[in-house]
Design an enzyme around this catalytic site. Sequence first.
Site, PDB file in Angstrom:
ATOM      1  N   GLU A  41       2.221  -9.193  11.642  1.00 38.38           N
ATOM      2  CA  GLU A  41       2.012  -8.852  10.287  1.00 38.38           C
ATOM      3  C   GLU A  41       3.201  -8.524   9.501  1.00 38.38           C
ATOM      4  OE1 GLU A  41      -0.392  -5.398  10.171  1.00 38.38           O
ATOM      5  OE2 GLU A  41      -1.158  -5.480   8.263  1.00 38.38           O
ATOM      6  N   ASP A  93       0.843  -1.205   0.021  1.00 39.29           N
ATOM      7  CA  ASP A  93       0.270  -0.052   0.085  1.00 39.29           C
ATOM      8  C   ASP A  93       0.912   1.431  -0.219  1.00 39.29           C
ATOM      9  OD1 ASP A  93      -1.469  -2.192   0.549  1.00 39.29           O
ATOM     10  OD2 ASP A  93      -2.675  -1.145   2.223  1.00 39.29           O
TER      11      ASP A  93
HETATM   12  C1  GLC Z   1      -2.670  -4.564   4.016  1.00 43.64           C
HETATM   13  C2  GLC Z   1      -1.742  -4.909   3.078  1.00 43.64           C
HETATM   14  C3  GLC Z   1      -2.224  -5.945   2.172  1.00 43.64           C
HETATM   15  C4  GLC Z   1      -2.834  -7.108   2.845  1.00 43.64           C
HETATM   16  C5  GLC Z   1      -3.994  -6.490   3.552  1.00 43.64           C
HETATM   17  C6  GLC Z   1      -4.682  -7.838   4.617  1.00 43.64           C
HETATM   18  O1  GLC Z   1      -3.719  -3.744   3.203  1.00 43.64           O
HETATM   19  O2  GLC Z   1      -0.814  -3.731   2.579  1.00 43.64           O
HETATM   20  O3  GLC Z   1      -0.930  -6.436   1.331  1.00 43.64           O
HETATM   21  O4  GLC Z   1      -3.620  -8.029   1.525  1.00 43.64           O
HETATM   22  O5  GLC Z   1      -3.397  -5.723   4.576  1.00 43.64           O
HETATM   23  O6  GLC Z   1      -3.904  -8.411   5.263  1.00 43.64           O
END
Ligand code: GLC
Length: 418
Positions: free
Chosen positions: A392, A162
Site C-alpha cells: 500500500e 486521510d
Molecule cells: C485510504 C487512502 C485513500 C484510498 C483508500 C483505498 O483511505 O488514504 O487514499 O483511496 O485507502 O485504497
Amino acid sequence: MTEMIEQARAILRRNDRGGYTVPTDRLYPFQWNWDSAFVAMGWATFDEARGFTEVERLLEGQWDDGLVPQIVFHALSDDYFPGPSVWGVQHVPPTSGITQPPVLASAVRRLLDRARDGAAAEDRVAAIYPRLVASHRWWRQARDPAGSGLVSTLHPWETGMDNSPAWDVALARVPTTTTAPVQRRDTSHVDASMRPRAEEYQRFIHLVDVFRDAGWQPDKMLAASPFRVADIATNSILLRAERDLLVLTRRFGGPGDAAEIASRADRMQDAIARLWNARTGLFQSLDQISGARIEVATSAGLLPLYAGAADAAHTQEMVATLQRWAGMVRYLVPSTAPDEACFDALRYWRGPIWAVVNWMIAEGLAESGEAGVANEVRNATRELIAAAGFSEYFDPRDGRGIGGANFSWTAAIYLLLH
Ligand code: GLC
C-alpha cells in the site's frame, strides 16, 4: 513479459469482484473512487475493455447531482467501517456521501488516447462523457459556489490523504464526539502504528454525522462543516482533469461545453498560482475556516506540476525541493518533508511513499521538461515495488513495504511504468 508484470496483472485479476476492483482484499472490500481511476489505466495496459468497465461501474454510484462518491458499496462486507448504515445515503448501489480526488476524466482521456481498438473506445467514451461533465459541474456548484477558483474538501477522506499533517490544525477543531461508537476494522488487518490514530478516527466519524444530519445536501454541508480546506492536491488533480475533459469536448462535447470548461480551468490556474510558498519551495493548501495557509510541507504541494499550473521558476524550485528531500531519505517521494517535526516514516500519509502520488509527480515533471528528475522518481517507484512487492505504501528510509499487501493501485502504477 517479466514476472513482475505478470504479478501486477494477477493482483488486478485477484482483486476483481466483477467489473470493479477492490483496493485490496479485506482491508478495503469495496470500490474506491480515485483508486479505480488509476486501476482503470492499469487494466487498460492489457485489457482495454476491462479498463472502461472499471470506470462504468464506479459511475453506477454517481448521484443525480453529479457527485462521484468516495466509495461504492457494490456488495456488503463486515471487514470495513463505516459501512452503508453509518452513511445513511439513499442510493442504489449504496455509496458513501463524500467524494475523492477527481482523477477520472484524466483516466478516461488516457484510455481513449492509447486505445488500440479506437472505435470501441469511442463508443464507451461517448456514453461516459456526459457523466464526466456532470461530475465537474458538481465540483463547481457544490464545492465552489462563490466561484473563487478553488474547490473545498470537507473531510480528510475526500483528499485521499486521510491523516496528512496538513490537516492537523483544521481537524483539531472537529469534535471527537460521535452518535454511535466507532468500530474500526482497519486495525485488525494492519498494525495500528501504520494507521491513523484513534482520535483522528473519532473526528472522521463526527464529520460523517454532521453531513448525514445535513441530509447530504451540498449547501447545508458546506455551511455546517467544521472542516473545510482548499486542498492543493484535489485542486491540482481537478485542474488536470478539466484540461483532459476539454480535449474530450472536441469529439464528444455539446455547444458551450468547451467554453464552460476552459473558463473554470483558467480561474483555477490563477487561484492555484497564488498558493505558492517560497519558504517550503512548494505549493500549499488553504484552511478555509481560519483563512490561514497550511505551511507544513507535503508531497501534495508538488502536484501543481501534474496540473501544468507551475511556471518555470516554481518548477525549478520544486525540483530543488525534491533534491533536498533526496538527501535526507533513500527513496523519493516521501508524503511529508523529512525535515518536518511531524514526519513519521511509517504512519500512512505522514511520511511513507505512495506509488500513485509518485506517478502523478513524475508525469508533471516530465511534461514540464524535467525528464531527469521525472526518471529518478519513476525509477525509485519501480525499485521500491520490485524489492518490496505491491504494498500500500513504502518507508522512504529503507524502502520497506508497509500497510496492506497486494494493492491494486500499486500494481496499476507498476503497469503504467512499463
Ligand atoms: C485510504 C487512502 C485513500 C484510498 C483508500 C483505498 O483511505 O488514504 O487514499 O483511496 O485507502 O485504497
